[in-house]
Design a protein around this motif. Structure first.
Motif, PDB file in Angstrom:
ATOM      1  N   UNK A 192       0.837  -1.170   0.104  1.00 11.10           N
ATOM      2  CA  UNK A 192      -0.061   0.030   0.029  1.00 11.10           C
ATOM      3  C   UNK A 192       0.896   1.370  -0.018  1.00 11.10           C
ATOM      4  N   UNK A 193       2.133   1.146   0.092  1.00 10.44           N
ATOM      5  CA  UNK A 193       2.952   2.402   0.558  1.00 10.44           C
ATOM      6  C   UNK A 193       3.490   2.629  -0.996  1.00 10.44           C
ATOM      7  N   UNK A 194       3.474   1.564  -1.889  1.00 12.06           N
ATOM      8  CA  UNK A 194       4.215   1.990  -3.288  1.00 12.06           C
ATOM      9  C   UNK A 194       3.447   2.790  -4.080  1.00 12.06           C
ATOM     10  N   UNK A 195       4.292   3.559  -4.827  1.00 11.74           N
ATOM     11  CA  UNK A 195       3.813   4.557  -5.696  1.00 11.74           C
ATOM     12  C   UNK A 195       4.666   4.549  -7.126  1.00 11.74           C
ATOM     13  N   UNK A 196       4.572   3.326  -7.690  1.00 12.45           N
ATOM     14  CA  UNK A 196       5.191   3.110  -9.090  1.00 12.45           C
ATOM     15  C   UNK A 196       4.209   2.422 -10.042  1.00 12.45           C
ATOM     16  N   UNK A 197       4.088   2.977 -11.110  1.00  7.76           N
ATOM     17  CA  UNK A 197       3.358   2.428 -12.211  1.00  7.76           C
ATOM     18  C   UNK A 197       3.749   1.094 -12.752  1.00  7.76           C
ATOM     19  N   UNK A 198       4.852   0.531 -12.334  1.00  9.87           N
ATOM     20  CA  UNK A 198       5.115  -0.639 -12.994  1.00  9.87           C
ATOM     21  C   UNK A 198       4.944  -1.736 -11.898  1.00  9.87           C
ATOM     22  N   UNK A 199       4.383  -1.275 -10.687  1.00  7.55           N
ATOM     23  CA  UNK A 199       4.282  -2.212  -9.614  1.00  7.55           C
ATOM     24  C   UNK A 199       2.871  -2.881  -9.343  1.00  7.55           C
ATOM     25  N   UNK A 200       2.709  -4.098  -8.945  1.00  5.28           N
ATOM     26  CA  UNK A 200       1.499  -4.836  -8.963  1.00  5.28           C
ATOM     27  C   UNK A 200       1.686  -5.901  -7.597  1.00  5.28           C
ATOM     28  N   UNK A 201       0.732  -5.673  -6.904  1.00  2.59           N
ATOM     29  CA  UNK A 201       1.105  -6.339  -5.400  1.00  2.59           C
ATOM     30  C   UNK A 201       1.103  -8.018  -5.979  1.00  2.59           C
TER      31      UNK A 201
END
Ligand SMILES: Cc1ncc(COP(=O)(O)O)c(C=O)c1O
Length: 364
Positions: A192-201
């Protein structure tokens, strides 16, 4: 006289040592050693917890139905494929107990979360560490270490303690290179902290594979670490296995109630996310200005490398901060003794830590 002997290998385990919580003589230390939330829990979660007080003589719902449904609604997931655990730690243990044993190998990234190798040892399996590149999981190095004995690959994404992450394409490449019999456990405790376009949990990967499990926790952005609550999103067959292996009432009733309220309080999560974005960038900038190098963290902590000289090294910094009432985490157990991990706290706490580190670095 013979005494009871534990199973072979158990006495070789180095117990996990959590972050320190106390400093002698300091009433309220600044606690930045365990990546807990800066802002504390949702008031709605606290109210739900308190409201349960008169009911604690009853057994909790062993199926965690209401909580699984709330998580399913929030994330667009099938509740039947969600299994709750007493922290994601319990789910890590359950996966290992279910899929690995003596003679098996459990693969993880060299500076991955320590509970993977520790828990692998508790079931008699052999932890295998793959080297990293720039303190980031290296898909090729992981795939090169897969053998016929590999049963589970654990990847924390983002990783604790490095703060680095794999993009969705890299995670898909790791999955594509694994035999279908190997479980890929993606531990997205800090998602929930991540702020990146290429990230997916990782839920999309779980949906199209039979061997991927996504682990999530209420301990970080939801700020319920003391209640011990986590969940796994699984292929149906793996959910079935974990439900057979877990204890029947593994989640206590106050945790179930607080979890439902927390997952529904979207605004509280957004506040915590925005707070972290601001102070992570601010604190990283201050440390960089002091000449400390940082891994590019996308989570709620930074990993800072200190100079090698005795007066300025990580041990000296830890002690200096501690003398000023600030608790951080030493990284020797991760093989990173030159580093300290520092969680993002409140604004006032981060300003104190930055000023104290300024004094430390500039002191003569
Ligand atoms: C990557 C990672 N996974 C799992 C956990 C454990 O979380 P829980 O409190 O849900 O057991 C942590 C806690 O620090 C973590 O950093």
């Amino acid at each position: 006289m013979t005494t009871p002997q534990p199973r072979p290998g158990i006495l070789d385990i180095s117990p996990y040592i959590g972050g320190e919580a106390k400093i002698e003589g300091v009433e309220r230390p600044i606690r930045l050693a365990s990546n807990e939330s800066a802002l504390g829990p949702s008031p709605k979660a606290m109210a739900a917890y308190r409201a349960l007080a008169g009911e604690i003589y009853r057994y909790p719902d062993g199926g965690a139905e209401e909580l699984r449904e709330a998580i399913g609604r929030r994330h667009g997931l099938d509740p039947a494929r969600i299994v709750c655990g007493a922290g994601s730690d319990e789910l890590i243990t359950l996966l290992l107990r279910s899929y690995a044993g003596p003679g098996d190998e459990v693969l993880y990234s060299r500076h991955g979360f320590l509970m993977y190798p520790i828990n692998a040892q508790t079931v008699g399996a052999t932890p295998v560490a793959a080297p990293e590149r720039a303190l980031t999981a290296d898909v090729d190095a992981l795939l090169e270490r897969v053998t016929e004995r590999t049963r589970i690959v654990f990847i924390a994404n983002p990783n604790n303690p490095t703060g680095t992450y794999l993009g969705a394409a890299e995670m898909a490449r790791l999955h594509a290179g694994l035999p279908s019999s190997v479980v890929l456990a993606i531990d997205a405790a800090y998602a929930e902290f991540v702020n990146r376009n290429d990230y997916e949990p990782g839920a999309a990967l779980v949906d199209r594979a039979e061997n991927v499990v996504l682990l999530r926790t209420f301990s970080k952005i939801y700020a319920l670490a003391g209640l011990r609550l986590g969940w796994a999103y699984c292929p149906p067959a793996i959910a079935d296995v974990l439900n057979r292996m877990r204890s029947p009432f593994n989640i206590n009733a106050p945790a179930l109630a607080a979890g439902v309220a927390a997952v529904e309080d979207v605004a509280a999560v957004e506040r915590a996310h925005a707070h972290n974005q601001h102070w992570l960038a601010w604190f990283s900038g201050r440390l960089a200005a002091l000449g400390l190098s940082l891994t590019p963290s996308v989570a709620n902590f930074v990993l800072a490398r200190f100079p090698d000289d005795l007066a300025r090294n990580a041990d000296a910094a830890f002690s200096f901060l501690q003398r000023h009432g600030i608790l951080t985490r030493k990284m020797g157990a991760y093989g990173l003794p030159q580093y300290l991990r520092i969680s993002i706290g409140t604004g006032a706490e981060m300003e104190r830590v930055a000023a104290t580190l300024d004094d430390f670095m500039t002191a003569r």
